[in-house]
Write a protein that holds these residues in place. Structure first.
Motif, mmCIF file in Angstrom:
data_model
loop_
_atom_site.group_PDB
_atom_site.id
_atom_site.type_symbol
_atom_site.label_atom_id
_atom_site.label_comp_id
_atom_site.label_asym_id
_atom_site.label_seq_id
_atom_site.Cartn_x
_atom_site.Cartn_y
_atom_site.Cartn_z
ATOM 1 N N PHE A 176 -39.920 110.781 -43.283
ATOM 2 C CA PHE A 176 -38.231 110.149 -43.684
ATOM 3 C C PHE A 176 -37.754 109.240 -42.153
ATOM 4 N N ARG A 180 -37.867 105.425 -42.622
ATOM 5 C CA ARG A 180 -36.334 105.129 -43.036
ATOM 6 C C ARG A 180 -35.147 105.171 -42.100
ATOM 7 N N THR A 181 -35.503 105.213 -40.803
ATOM 8 C CA THR A 181 -34.447 105.427 -39.719
ATOM 9 C C THR A 181 -35.038 104.226 -38.742
ATOM 10 N N VAL A 182 -33.700 103.848 -38.213
ATOM 11 C CA VAL A 182 -33.786 102.924 -37.203
ATOM 12 C C VAL A 182 -34.834 103.321 -35.950
ATOM 13 N N PHE A 183 -34.753 104.665 -35.694
ATOM 14 C CA PHE A 183 -35.640 105.290 -34.724
ATOM 15 C C PHE A 183 -37.102 104.952 -35.032
ATOM 16 N N LYS A 185 -38.488 102.899 -36.995
ATOM 17 C CA LYS A 185 -38.762 101.457 -37.249
ATOM 18 C C LYS A 185 -39.007 100.906 -35.758
ATOM 19 N N ASN A 186 -38.037 101.320 -34.827
ATOM 20 C CA ASN A 186 -38.028 100.815 -33.597
ATOM 21 C C ASN A 186 -39.346 101.371 -32.838
ATOM 22 N N LEU A 188 -42.379 101.807 -34.086
ATOM 23 C CA LEU A 188 -43.228 100.929 -34.412
ATOM 24 C C LEU A 188 -43.513 99.817 -33.975
ATOM 25 N N ALA A 189 -42.150 99.313 -33.891
ATOM 26 C CA ALA A 189 -41.996 97.972 -32.929
ATOM 27 C C ALA A 189 -42.277 97.814 -31.670
ATOM 28 N N GLY A 192 -45.875 97.887 -31.532
ATOM 29 C CA GLY A 192 -46.409 96.480 -31.773
ATOM 30 C C GLY A 192 -46.432 95.475 -30.761
ATOM 31 N N ASN A 193 -45.179 95.537 -30.062
ATOM 32 C CA ASN A 193 -44.976 94.594 -29.081
ATOM 33 C C ASN A 193 -43.760 95.011 -28.390
ATOM 34 N N SER A 197 -39.836 93.531 -28.368
ATOM 35 C CA SER A 197 -38.790 94.416 -28.679
ATOM 36 C C SER A 197 -37.607 94.573 -27.858
ATOM 37 N N ALA A 200 -35.525 91.896 -28.012
ATOM 38 C CA ALA A 200 -34.805 91.857 -29.391
ATOM 39 C C ALA A 200 -33.660 92.904 -29.331
ATOM 40 N N VAL A 202 -33.862 96.413 -28.301
ATOM 41 C CA VAL A 202 -34.481 97.637 -28.345
ATOM 42 C C VAL A 202 -34.397 98.377 -27.135
ATOM 43 N N GLY A 259 -48.111 100.513 -33.204
ATOM 44 C CA GLY A 259 -47.517 99.680 -34.156
ATOM 45 C C GLY A 259 -48.013 99.996 -35.664
#
Lengths: 317, 502
Positions: A176, A180-183, A185-186, A188-189, A192-193, A197, A200, A202, A259
């Motif tokens: 989850f 489903r959380t900002v944590f 997704k951040n 993974l971001a 990824g780069n 990030s 942006a 983060v 990522g």
């Protein structure tokens, strides 16, 4: 040939491999499919499974943690020793969780704040923490005084041992968190780069520190359950755990370049590691050979990661 | 007399861009030949083709009348062509002598004959007049000295053609002098020097002949530089017809929105002041290395500033923190989409919502519905062409990636200032107009926009005002009514104040 390749390297490739392996093993290995063996198998992957949850975050953010095995042993040791000394299991558990979290926090601060390579940092803490566990116990196993401590690992809920429930719960929670959380997704971001990030908005440094702290904390949970199962604090417990955990994650499609990660993949990766070991035990294969097999699995996992990255059209960074 | 080096009908295109079309010219032996042109005129592409780094679509290169069809930098090297790039290619932890022999160390059975190694290099350096210790580690040398070493390497490899790409951009004036006398010496030995530079003074001082490129075409070829004038060359560089792909129209401007006071940072030593009004599009022009992107990064807090203040609507933004800039209403689209912009391997949706998702995520828990709605809104608003918001951003074209990054910034709440660095680099013409249209719409809604571009026509086409930067300073501040290519370019060329401080 081409379509086979596509399936194996695609999103669901691992699940396909897993299902095939499971069917083959069920048919050819006697006693594999029995309830007792299944529970035993799950029991055996509890430590790897729990630690994989956070290792997944670590790898997904392009980091690396070699200190998990030592942290598991150290926090298990702390749990036992503090429980014995204070007479309160609760206090022991709390101390263990704190100790694990502290190791992770330390890793995170050194890596993210002082910008030291994660591999080197955790290679260092791996030895420091193992050393601390040995010093605290004078190199010997420490027995548990209060038999209630055993109950953590021995108790069952609906006939299934508690540690398995805890592992499943953590799978759900971290699945989850990742999706489903900002944590998540951040995380993974960042993997990824990292620079994109940061630009942006983060807070990359804080994220990395949290990921390592979380990793330490979860190692402590694994350490407590392990200590309870082996009825003592062992300073030499969980040696080489880091390799099994990273193998399981990579096998589960977590990219070493960061990522890319999925909880289902990691679960399957963990089960593959467990099945390989379980089958070798059932077939009475000598322990020495098991090292070779485990190494081969790791190699195959990394190869697969590389092939998948190339297939996804992005090189390794 | 036979031309020593000849380019014959060279053309090269990249997706969406005709980088070079039908370039033909010849250079005689023992000549320093200049190559000039604006950013994007095709100089670098031509040099890359000469160095074998890339191959031309059509046309050929002849050396001493012999057609070369090399496929790699290695082939070019064997043909005697050596290109010295702005980023030098020496191994810092090896000595000068080791670098010069790298790849073919003298000696037997893998044991290096260190005496030969050092002595040959010492002789060679003395012969061409370079005062560098062969035993010094390259990492201990100044940039200028490293460049000398690189040239010495070219000489040792018996290069017939040496191309220098903006060699003085990071040299002090004394180092430049040493470089110039070295070039004279090589020339007298019969080597061809192809000299790429923005600096007119240097061209007049060093070059015998000159080729000017413009928009990938041959604009002029001068056999004798001495017979031309500075003004003539500038008009050859800029003399293009201005087509109306820009679609600029007058907009009402409001009060001052962004105010920058004595801002300075690592690469911008001189404090900079300027302001941008509501609804205004400010163009920031300068040649490569003028400090445009550095300024943008300072504004946004991507790099740490030394001093100065940046305020939006009168409220100062706390420095050195992109997140603070975002919260204050500033949005930044970086120059290098691949390294600073897109998050590879993640979907368009995630790339759009990366910074704004925290606003609709109570306790950090995302709402897939709201996220999808937000992504879809900007995909529609910015006309991102994609089958689905779940598509990996890496699969989009450059123009569409740019739109996604723009959407990322715009999806924040209360955007007041947009800083966009090279908005249309590597983007085809159709998508360019679309991006301009989006910028006008945003400006009309009251956002102050700073557009940084190295393409002069673009800056002139879409800006209400232009600030020209040169060597880290503001060289000119020009309103739209006074736009003139020649003035802008003159302000941007560094050698007009060569007698100045730098």
């Amino acid at each position: 040939m081409n379509s086979l390749k596509k399936i194996l390297l695609g999103e669901q490739g691992l699940v396909v491999i897993f299902a095939a392996a499971f069917v083959i093993v069920s048919i050819f290995v006697p006693n594999f499919l029995s309830e007792r063996n299944m529970l035993g198998l799950l029991q055996s992957v509890v430590t790897i499974g729990i630690v994989s949850c956070t290792m997944m975050f670590c790898l997904a953010s392009r980091d690396f943690d070699l200190s998990v095995g030592s942290t598991v042993a150290f926090s298990g040791m702390i749990a036992v020793m503090v429980s014995n000394a204070s007479g309160s299991i609760l206090l022991g558990l709390l101390a263990a969780l704190l100790a694990g979290g502290a190791v992770g926090l330390f890793n995170g601060v050194v890596i993210a704040k002082f910008r030291i390579n994660a591999l080197i940092t955790t290679l260092a803490t791996m030895q420091i923490v193992r050393g601390l566990a040995l010093i605290a116990s004078d190199g010997r196993a420490v027995g548990i005084n209060d038999p209630n401590f055993y109950q953590l690992a021995l108790s069952r809920i609906f006939t299934i041992p508690t540690p398995i429930w805890i592992m499943i719960l953590l799978f759900i929670v971290f699945g989850f968190v990742l999706n489903r959380t900002v944590f998540g997704k951040n995380t993974l971001a960042i993997g990824g780069n990292p620079e994109a990030s940061r630009l942006a908005g983060v807070n990359v440094v804080r994220m990395r520190i949290w990921i390592f702290a979380l990793q330490g904390f979860v190692c402590a949970i694994a350490g407590i359950l392990l200590a309870s199962r082996i009825t003592s604090g062992q300073p030499n417990a969980a040696t080489g755990l880091e390799l099994s955990v990273i193998s399981a994650c990579v096998l589960g499609g977590v990219s070493l370049a960061g990522g890319r990660a999925a909880m289902t993949g990691v679960i399957v990766g963990v089960l593959i590691m467990g099945i390989a070991e379980n089958v070798m035990n059932l077939l009475n294969i000598q322990a020495f050979y098991q090292y070779v097999v485990r190494g081969c699995i790791l190699l195959i996992a990394v190869l697969l990661d590389n092939l998948r990255s190339t297939a996804a059209g992005r090189g390794r960074v | 007399m036979m031309a020593f080096l000849e380019f014959r009908t060279i053309s090269k295109s990249y997706p969406g861009v005709q980088a070079l079309s039908d370039i033909s010219f010849a250079v005689e032996k023992g000549v320093v030949h200049g190559l000039m042109g604006e950013n994007g005129a095709g100089k670098s592409t031509l040099i890359r083709i000469l160095s074998g780094d890339q191959s031309a679509d059509t046309g050929s290169i002849l050396i001493e009348g012999e057609e070369q069809n090399y496929r790699s930098a290695r082939d070019a090297f064997h043909a005697g062509v050596i290109v010295i790039h702005q980023e030098l290619q020496l191994v810092p932890e090896l000595t000068v002598a080791e670098n010069l022999w790298l790849g073919r160390f003298p000696g037997k059975a893998g044991i290096i004959d260190s005496r030969t190694l050092v002595e040959t290099v010492r002789t060679k350096l003395e012969e061409i007049g370079i005062d560098v210790d062969p035993n010094a580690k390259v990492s201990t040398l100044s940039i200028g000295a490293r460049q000398m070493v690189e040239i010495a390497k070219a000489v040792m490899l018996e290069a017939r053609v040496i191309a220098l790409d903006e060699p003085t951009s990071s040299l002090s004036s004394r180092e430049s002098e040493i470089l110039f006398s070295l070039i004279e010496k090589l020339k007298s030995n019969g080597t061809i020097i192809l000299y790429v530079s923005h600096r007119l003074d240097e061209i007049f001082r060093l070059c015998d002949s000159l080729t000017v490129l413009r928009d990938g075409k041959l604009a002029a070829h001068h056999l004798k530089v001495a017979d031309t004038t500075r003004d003539q060359i500038i008009s050859e560089m800029v003399g293009r017809e201005i087509s109306n792909i820009w679609g600029w129209r007058e907009r009402p401007l409001g009060d001052v929105r962004l105010d920058v006071r004595s801002l300075s940072g690592p690469k911008l030593r001189n404090p900079i002041n300027f302001s941008v009004r509501k609804g205004e599009i400010l163009g920031l022009f300068g040649l490569i290395g003028a400090g445009r992107s550095e300024m943008a990064r300072l504004l946004y807090g991507a790099d740490n500033r030394h001093q100065g203040s940046v305020s939006i609507d009168g409220v100062a933004i706390s420095p050195n923190n992109p997140k603070a800039a975002i919260n204050a209403g500033m949005v930044f689209c970086p120059e290098d989409r691949k390294f600073d912009g897109i998050v590879q391997g993640r979907s368009i949706e995630e790339n759009i919502t990366i910074s704004s998702r925290r606003h609709f995520s109570p306790f950090g828990i995302l709402s897939p519905k709201k996220e999808a709605a937000l992504a879809d809104r900007f995909i529609a608003k910015l006309r991102v062409r994609t089958p689905s918001r779940k598509q990996d951003i890496i699969n989009l074209s450059g123009g569409n990636q740019q739109k996604v990054i723009l959407g990322r910034g715009l999806s924040e709440q209360g955007v007041k200032v947009l800083v966009i660095d090279e908005p249309t680099r590597g983007i085809d013409v159709g998508a360019k107009s679309e991006i301009y249209e989006i910028l006008y719409e945003l400006a009309a809604s009251g956002i102050a926009i700073i557009v940084i571009s190295s393409e002069l026509p673009e800056v002139m086409g879409i800006s209400d005002r232009i600030i020209v930067m040169c060597q880290g300073r503001v060289a000119a501040d020009i309103p739209r009514s006074d736009f003139d290519e020649r003035n802008i370019l003159t302000a941007a060329l560094p050698d007009k104040n060569a007698a100045g401080t730098i």
